[in-house]
Design an enzyme around this catalytic site. Structure first.
Site: not given
Ligand SMILES: Nc1ccn([C@H]2C[C@H](O)[C@@H](COP(=O)(O)O)O2)c(=O)n1
Ligand code: ZN
Length: 202
Positions: A81, A83, A107, A110
């Site tokens: 992610h 973060e 999430c 993170c």
């Molecule tokens: N706070 C976040 C939330 C999500 N991500 C990233 C992880 C995945 O690459 C994508 C989420 O996938 P989705 O189910 O929305 O297609 O986003 C993050 O880096 N930080």
């Molecule tokens: Zn996360």
């Protein structure tokens, strides 16, 4: 010659959130691009990152799918992610008392790392997963650990980066019949005016 300072600059929050959004432009994730920017108490950027696979795990070989009968063929088991990447990319000894600017609310995984790295505040743009367990758990941990989180409400929906504004004349000296670039457009003078918009939220 102008004798007064410019007043229509972007403010600090816009500046750091825009950096997070610019970092997200590097993400290869076809569905969701997230960027994060970490700033210290002196308003210095100390880390920046976006979501992607770990070093050595090829963007072309690992799966970007969201769904599959086989969980090993989805991105979720592999992607780092934004973060976490921003924290790991830090160019300072630590990120104690820093603020993280991030496009999407962190999430739970993170959140654990944000807390353990002593980041004091999270400024986020979207809370679109507020109803999901991973967000509820993240907020529970932030509340318990005293990490503040604030939703950023932008004054403008777009901040445009225009590469032509610094030196239009030299950019204007292009071949007579320039090729149209992919995803780009040519203006009347034949200059590529392909636009990079900073408000591509997903
Ligand atoms: N706070 C976040 C939330 C999500 N991500 C990233 C992880 C995945 O690459 C994508 C989420 O996938 P989705 O189910 O929305 O297609 O986003 C993050 O880096 N930080
Ligand atoms: Zn996360």
């Amino acid at each position: 010659m102008e004798s007064h300072k410019r007043k229509d600059t972007i403010d600090w929050t816009e500046y750091f959130m825009a950096m997070a959004f610019l970092a997200a432009k590097r993400s290869k994730d076809p569905s969701t691009q997230v960027g994060a920017c970490i700033v210290n108490e002196d308003k210095r950027v100390v880390g920046i990152g976006y979501n992607g696979f770990p070093t050595g795990c090829s963007d072309d070989e690992f799966p970007w799918s969201k769904t599959s009968d086989n969980p090993l063929e989805t991105k979720y088991l592999y992607v780092c992610h934004a973060e976490v990447n921003a924290i790991l990319n830090k160019n300072s000894t630590d990120v104690k008392n820093c603020t993280m600017y991030v496009a999407l609310f962190p999430c739970n995984e993170c959140a654990k790392i944000i807390i353990q790295s002593a980041i004091r505040e999270v400024v986020y743009m979207s809370d679109k997963h507020a109803h999901k367990e991973h967000t509820i758990a993240a907020k529970r941990m932030f509340d318990a650990a005293g990490v503040r989180y604030t939703q950023y409400k932008p004054r403008h929906s777009r901040i445009v980066i225009d590469f032509t504004e610094i030196d239009w004349d030299s950019l204007n000296q292009v071949p007579a019949t320039p090729k149209k670039p992919p995803n780009g457009t040519l203006d009347d003078a034949g200059v590529n005016v392909s636009e990079l918009s900073l408000d591509d939220r997903h």
